[in-house]
Design an enzyme around this catalytic site. Structure first.
Site, PDB file in Angstrom:
ATOM      1  N   ASP A 160       8.237   5.970 -20.664  1.00  0.00           N
ATOM      2  CA  ASP A 160       8.690   5.781 -22.038  1.00  0.00           C
ATOM      3  C   ASP A 160      10.188   5.545 -22.057  1.00  0.00           C
ATOM      4  OD1 ASP A 160      10.028   8.329 -21.975  1.00  0.00           O
ATOM      5  OD2 ASP A 160       8.193   9.322 -22.595  1.00  0.00           O
ATOM      6  N   HIS A 204       0.828  -1.201   0.000  1.00  0.00           N
ATOM      7  CA  HIS A 204       0.000   0.000   0.000  1.00  0.00           C
ATOM      8  C   HIS A 204       0.867   1.258   0.000  1.00  0.00           C
ATOM      9  CE1 HIS A 204      -3.078   2.694   2.163  1.00  0.00           C
ATOM     10  NE2 HIS A 204      -3.295   2.719   0.859  1.00  0.00           N
ATOM     11  N   TYR A 226       6.432  12.254 -23.084  1.00  0.00           N
ATOM     12  CA  TYR A 226       5.574  12.359 -21.897  1.00  0.00           C
ATOM     13  C   TYR A 226       4.640  11.168 -21.711  1.00  0.00           C
ATOM     14  CZ  TYR A 226       7.443  17.041 -22.114  1.00  0.00           C
ATOM     15  OH  TYR A 226       8.298  18.114 -22.188  1.00  0.00           O
ATOM     16  N   ALA A 227       4.989  10.011 -22.235  1.00  0.00           N
ATOM     17  CA  ALA A 227       4.209   8.793 -21.997  1.00  0.00           C
ATOM     18  C   ALA A 227       4.726   8.173 -20.699  1.00  0.00           C
ATOM     19  CB  ALA A 227       4.331   7.833 -23.176  1.00  0.00           C
ATOM     20  N   ASN A 228       4.410   8.845 -19.601  1.00  0.00           N
ATOM     21  CA  ASN A 228       4.892   8.457 -18.280  1.00  0.00           C
ATOM     22  C   ASN A 228       3.768   8.659 -17.274  1.00  0.00           C
ATOM     23  OD1 ASN A 228       7.763   8.447 -19.246  1.00  0.00           O
ATOM     24  ND2 ASN A 228       7.361  10.630 -19.421  1.00  0.00           N
ATOM     25  N   HIS A 245       6.594  18.336 -15.572  1.00  0.00           N
ATOM     26  CA  HIS A 245       7.448  17.170 -15.850  1.00  0.00           C
ATOM     27  C   HIS A 245       8.639  17.093 -14.894  1.00  0.00           C
ATOM     28  CE1 HIS A 245       8.999  13.862 -18.143  1.00  0.00           C
ATOM     29  NE2 HIS A 245      10.126  14.495 -18.411  1.00  0.00           N
TER      30      HIS A 245
END
Length: 129
Positions: free
Chosen positions: A28, A20, A118-120, A96
């Site tokens: 990316d 938890h 920015y594929a994060n 970012h």
């Protein structure tokens, strides 16, 4: 051998160890990977596996109570922004640079072959009960 779910033994084992509040960065191929967190690098070649494929696989295996992505995704990668909005409706957006700072506290980093900016996303684990 597992019949279903995530077959990669490194990823499957790392997910089983999460608790938890632990953070999982799905990133990316271009995201700087900080020292410290465990890294499972799934990148095979540009675009393989895609960010969407990895995210969907992880969401099928994890309970997620929160998620954070970069504000810049909205303008620089509209497709990814739409995906995140659909899969993670309570998504928090931060600059970012802040996402990179938060990534250092992640327990696990899963690197995809995604080659778009920015594929994060940083997922925060929940509990199933």
């Amino acid at each position: 051998m597992k019949k279903a779910g995530i077959l990669n033994r490194h990823l499957s084992g790392a997910l089983a160890e999460l608790g938890h509040g632990d953070g999982v960065l799905v990133c990316d191929a271009g995201m700087p990977v900080p020292e410290g967190p465990r890294v499972v690098d799934l990148a095979f070649r540009a675009g393989v596996p895609s960010f969407a494929e990895v995210l969907d696989g992880l969401l099928a295996e994890l309970v997620v109570e929160g998620a954070t992505a970069a504000t810049e995704v909205r303008e620089a990668n509209a497709e990814c922004a739409a995906l995140l909005g659909l899969r993670l409706p309570a998504l928090e957006l931060v600059p970012h640079e802040r996402l990179k700072e938060l990534s250092a506290g992640a327990r696990l980093i899963v690197r995809t072959g995604e080659a778009r900016p920015y594929a994060n996303v940083l997922l925060r684990c929940g509990v199933f009960f």
